[in-house]
Design an enzyme around this catalytic site. Structure first.
Site: not given
Ligand code: PLP
Length: 285
Positions: A33, A180
């Site tokens: 997604y 993260e």
């Molecule tokens: N890490 C994870 C596990 C995520 O699910 C997301 C976003 O949903 C992010 C980091 C941040 O990603 P983005 O900056 O593309 O929203």
């Protein structure tokens, strides 16, 4: 106003939109997604999101379900039909439905679902005072670079945050390094340099992470892409997290430890200000 969802070629009333009980996304989390920010009715950083979508699909042996321009038309329509000015577009591609079997059938028809909704960024109080995070063991699979719909560990982690009354949970690998957040990337600032975990299978390559690295380069803020521990984070001058929905959010507490002065720090503030400028410029074009 009634919401509309796109499901496999059709625009349906959101409350009636449904997929087959044997959709492989539903039974096996066999799908990926994207969440794209909508700003002034337009999709922010779309090429990067579609690059990541194509990569995630490629890693699970699926082609793009349609051309980028066809996807663009559907996304336009979903945003328009839901009258989203500022908000998010959710796009999901699964391997479609088939009699339940772990291995898939070649040539299965993918299932594309899209929804869009208005959504505000986190409350300004959080940007002004900073957010708190807790930490937990990272119990996800080993391909977190794939934006898979298999989010159970992330869901459990976010629920822990909710229960603790904090914004996010940062996940920690077996070596003691932060990977993260459950839906955000994690950063610290040490001696004026920003530190974030390098891209690899342990983390999702956040689109906001990439944009913030661009901003840091423009501002000539030094970047170290290296793993950091909970101890490093608690002893850092500043910490923050990034995502499409949280932007650049200062983190001032990790578990029961205060980060830096306990207030959002100057490096985070500059990055947030500049990132907001990039968004504002996009909104003007
Ligand atoms: N890490 C994870 C596990 C995520 O699910 C997301 C976003 O949903 C992010 C980091 C941040 O990603 P983005 O900056 O593309 O929203």
């Amino acid at each position: 106003m009634s919401r509309i969802a796109y499901v496999d070629g059709r625009y349906l009333a959101h409350r009636r939109a449904s997929i087959h009980v044997e959709d492989r996304g539903f039974q096996f989390a066999d799908g990926v997604y994207e969440v794209i920010a909508v700003i002034g009715g337009r999709r922010f950083d779309e090429p990067r999101h579609l690059d990541r979508l194509e990569r995630s699909l490629g890693e699970i042996d699926m082609p793009m379900p349609m051309t980028r321009s066809a996807l663009g038309c559907v996304m336009d329509e979903v945003v328009r039909r839901n009258r989203v000015g500022d908000g998010i577009l959710y796009l999901q591609v699964t391997r479609g439905s088939a009699p339940r079997d772990h291995a898939w059938r070649d040539g299965s028809k993918p299932m594309v679902v899209m929804t869009a909704r208005r959504q505000l960024p986190p409350p300004s109080e959080l940007f002004e005072n900073g957010a708190a995070v807790i930490t937990t063991r990272d119990q996800r699979w080993r391909r977190n670079d794939v934006k898979s719909v298999a989010l159970l560990a992330n869901v459990l982690g976010k629920q822990e945050a909710k229960r603790a009354g904090v914004y996010e949970t940062w996940m920690v690998d077996d070596a003691g390094y932060i990977t993260e957040g459950t839906s955000t990337n994690a950063w610290i600032v040490v001696g004026g340099r920003i530190v974030t975990r390098p891209l690899g299978p342990e983390i999702l390559g956040g689109i906001t992470r990439a944009a913030v690295l661009d901003v840091a380069r423009d501002l000539q803020i030094a970047v170290d892409e290296r793993p950091f521990s909970v101890e490093d984070a608690a002893a850092a001058d500043e910490a923050f997290l990034t995502s499409t929905t949280a932007l650049v959010l200062p983190v001032t507490r990790i578990d029961d430890r205060v980060v830096g002065t306990g207030r959002p720090g100057p490096v985070t503030a500059r990055l947030l200000e500049d990132y907001r400028r990039v968004i504002a410029e996009f909104a003007k074009t």
